[in-house]
Scaffold this active site. Structure first.
Site, mmCIF file in Angstrom:
data_model
loop_
_atom_site.group_PDB
_atom_site.id
_atom_site.type_symbol
_atom_site.label_atom_id
_atom_site.label_comp_id
_atom_site.label_asym_id
_atom_site.label_seq_id
_atom_site.Cartn_x
_atom_site.Cartn_y
_atom_site.Cartn_z
ATOM 1 N N LYS A 111 -56.767 -43.620 -68.602
ATOM 2 C CA LYS A 111 -55.712 -44.633 -68.731
ATOM 3 C C LYS A 111 -54.776 -44.336 -69.899
ATOM 4 O O LYS A 111 -53.593 -44.666 -69.829
ATOM 5 C CB LYS A 111 -56.319 -46.031 -68.871
ATOM 6 C CG LYS A 111 -56.948 -46.504 -67.575
ATOM 7 C CD LYS A 111 -57.011 -48.000 -67.442
ATOM 8 C CE LYS A 111 -57.445 -48.365 -66.039
ATOM 9 N NZ LYS A 111 -57.670 -49.776 -65.839
ATOM 10 N N LYS A 194 -58.741 -42.897 -56.636
ATOM 11 C CA LYS A 194 -59.218 -44.185 -56.116
ATOM 12 C C LYS A 194 -58.039 -45.110 -55.859
ATOM 13 O O LYS A 194 -56.992 -45.005 -56.517
ATOM 14 C CB LYS A 194 -60.243 -44.831 -57.051
ATOM 15 C CG LYS A 194 -59.682 -45.424 -58.314
ATOM 16 C CD LYS A 194 -60.699 -46.400 -58.944
ATOM 17 C CE LYS A 194 -60.011 -47.174 -60.063
ATOM 18 N NZ LYS A 194 -60.572 -48.443 -60.372
ATOM 19 N N LYS A 197 -54.674 -50.696 -58.656
ATOM 20 C CA LYS A 197 -53.568 -51.650 -58.792
ATOM 21 C C LYS A 197 -52.358 -50.993 -59.424
ATOM 22 O O LYS A 197 -51.229 -51.394 -59.189
ATOM 23 C CB LYS A 197 -53.993 -52.802 -59.708
ATOM 24 C CG LYS A 197 -55.214 -53.563 -59.269
ATOM 25 C CD LYS A 197 -55.334 -54.792 -60.173
ATOM 26 C CE LYS A 197 -56.689 -55.445 -60.089
ATOM 27 N NZ LYS A 197 -57.542 -55.093 -61.236
HETATM 28 N N1 AQP Z 1 -60.911 -48.273 -55.359
HETATM 29 C C1 AQP Z 1 -61.946 -49.057 -55.567
HETATM 30 N N2 AQP Z 1 -63.013 -49.011 -54.734
HETATM 31 C C2 AQP Z 1 -64.086 -49.834 -54.934
HETATM 32 N N3 AQP Z 1 -64.146 -50.732 -55.950
HETATM 33 C C3 AQP Z 1 -63.091 -50.811 -56.791
HETATM 34 N N4 AQP Z 1 -62.835 -51.570 -57.854
HETATM 35 C C4 AQP Z 1 -61.612 -51.278 -58.364
HETATM 36 N N5 AQP Z 1 -61.059 -50.296 -57.637
HETATM 37 C C5 AQP Z 1 -61.942 -49.984 -56.642
HETATM 38 C C6 AQP Z 1 -63.744 -52.601 -58.373
HETATM 39 O O1 AQP Z 1 -63.027 -53.820 -58.458
HETATM 40 C C7 AQP Z 1 -63.539 -54.575 -59.560
HETATM 41 C C8 AQP Z 1 -62.414 -55.113 -60.372
HETATM 42 O O2 AQP Z 1 -61.652 -54.074 -60.899
HETATM 43 P P1 AQP Z 1 -60.745 -54.329 -62.175
HETATM 44 O O3 AQP Z 1 -59.836 -55.447 -61.926
HETATM 45 O O4 AQP Z 1 -61.574 -54.431 -63.395
HETATM 46 O O5 AQP Z 1 -59.853 -53.069 -62.234
HETATM 47 P P2 AQP Z 1 -60.172 -51.554 -62.275
HETATM 48 O O6 AQP Z 1 -61.592 -51.215 -62.097
HETATM 49 O O7 AQP Z 1 -59.507 -50.983 -63.447
HETATM 50 O O8 AQP Z 1 -59.502 -51.085 -60.956
HETATM 51 P P3 AQP Z 1 -58.053 -51.137 -60.386
HETATM 52 O O9 AQP Z 1 -57.964 -52.351 -59.528
HETATM 53 O O10 AQP Z 1 -57.848 -49.900 -59.683
HETATM 54 O O11 AQP Z 1 -57.028 -51.284 -61.553
HETATM 55 P P4 AQP Z 1 -56.247 -50.151 -62.377
HETATM 56 O O12 AQP Z 1 -55.158 -49.633 -61.520
HETATM 57 O O13 AQP Z 1 -55.737 -50.919 -63.546
HETATM 58 O O14 AQP Z 1 -57.230 -49.081 -62.729
HETATM 59 C C9 AQP Z 1 -64.479 -53.660 -60.334
HETATM 60 O O15 AQP Z 1 -65.824 -54.022 -60.015
HETATM 61 C C10 AQP Z 1 -64.170 -52.300 -59.800
HETATM 62 O O16 AQP Z 1 -65.308 -51.463 -59.814
#
Ligand code: AQP
Length: 342
Positions: A111, A194, A197
């Site tokens: 990140k 992956k 968001k």
């Molecule tokens: N691609 C994914 N496949 C399965 N599980 C996923 N999670 C996130 N992306 C995937 C799971 O969703 C939960 C919440 O995630 P978060 O809001 O803490 O954000 P994150 O893990 O940083 O994932 P994002 O949504 O992809 O955000 P960004 O773009 O900011 O990195 C967690 O349980 C995560 O494992």
């Protein structure tokens, strides 16, 4: 009863990965655990958030929890910044965690990117706040996607070191719960990344509020390949394709896995049904099952966020209940650490 804690960041673009990897699993766990589900707004600000959008996104994640089937009477739903124990315990954990441990966190490296010195200190300290989220409730289990496994190991290390340093079994060593058929949903554009968001391309993800047309368009444009869908004989005893095969066709297996998760069937069944077909046909069926699953959730989310009084009530009530659990834990920790409170 065993206790679950988990959270989702209100950073917008809630997607199919968040649903299949996290939120859908949260719903089922309510039957066997005492569940605490948080909207982790303090984590969200480790990267810049527009304040108005943060408010809207906090309501959106709450609406997603409710629309997916989390029962606010049974489980605690709240946003992190309403319960000060998270920030207070995080400071103590900043003093327990070692720099060497933090330096190994791959999510920070990803990140922060190349210009690490411009990243916020909060982004670096994210895992100690996550440890505080979990341990403020002495949670025994945390359901997470595979991407969060390393952070959870750090939570375990912090609990063990805290207990060891002070010679008291204050914290449990929390177990991860990584389950479900889609623990890592990949981007629709690039099967090596992956679904996330923050991906700049809207076509990389299906969001939980996409309407049927958007879902159809994104699936139509999703990267696949020109080979035909193989039969179930390519699966190993564990029901998964051989790693080499999966790596050779990451986008194809991503779409097939998403179908299996949404239809709630084994991958073998999907391969049996679509063996020998091309992706054009398969994508139509995938669109149908995606719209069937996400359509009602998306409409309910819209209804809840259009008039957010109910969502706000749920968060207020949840925060009060969360404080009741976390405050005695924090008092215990302060006593153990030796903080005088005359
Ligand atoms: N691609 C994914 N496949 C399965 N599980 C996923 N999670 C996130 N992306 C995937 C799971 O969703 C939960 C919440 O995630 P978060 O809001 O803490 O954000 P994150 O893990 O940083 O994932 P994002 O949504 O992809 O955000 P960004 O773009 O900011 O990195 C967690 O349980 C995560 O494992």
């Amino acid at each position: 009863m065993k206790r679950i804690f988990s959270g989702v960041q209100p950073t917008g673009n809630l997607h199919l990965g968040n649903y299949l990897g996290a939120i859908r699993n949260f719903v089922g766990l309510q039957a066997d655990y005492d569940c605490i589900y948080c909207v982790v707004d303090m984590h969200a600000i480790t990267v810049w958030q527009d304040p108005k959008e943060l408010v809207a996104n906090t309501r959106e994640v709450t609406a997603a929890y409710l629309a997916a089937g989390i029962d606010p009477k049974k489980s605690i739903i709240f946003n992190q910044s309403q319960v000060s124990a998270h920030a207070e315990l995080a400071w103590i954990f900043n003093c327990v965690a070692r720099l060497g441990w933090m330096n190994r966190m791959t999510q920070f490296k990803e990140k922060a990117g190349k210009h690490r010195e411009n990243a916020s200190v909060g982004l670096y300290a994210y895992p100690t706040l996550m440890a505080a989220d979990i341990l403020a409730y002495k949670a025994s289990h945390v359901p997470v996607g595979e991407d969060q496994k390393q952070h959870l190991e750090l939570t375990r290390d912090i609990a063990i070191k805290f207990n060891g340093d002070f010679g008291r079994e204050v914290f449990p060593v929390t177990e991860p719960l990584i389950f479900g058929s889609a623990t890592r949903v990949m981007s629709l554009r690039d099967g090596s990344k992956k679904m996330s968001k923050s991906d700049p391309s809207d076509y990389s993800r299906i969001t939980m509020t996409d309407d049927a047309d958007a879902v159809a368009k994104k699936i139509r444009k999703a990267t696949s390949d020109s080979e035909l869908i193989p039969g179930p004989e390519i699966l190993g005893d564990d029901g998964k394709p051989d790693e080499e095969l999966r790596r050779a066709r990451p986008e194809a297996f991503n779409l097939l896995t998403i179908y299996a998760a949404l239809a709630d069937v084994e991958l073998g069944e999907v391969l049996r049904d679509f063996e020998g077909k091309g992706f054009a046909d398969f994508k139509k069926a995938l669109t149908e099952v995606a719209v069937e699953n996400l359509g009602p959730i998306g409409s309910e989310m819209k209804r809840l966020t259009d008039a957010p009084d109910h969502v706000d009530d749920v968060l207020r009530d949840g925060a009060a209940r969360a404080r009741e659990v976390a405050e005695p834990v924090l008092r215990e920790v302060y006593d153990v650490v030796g903080f005088l409170r005359p």
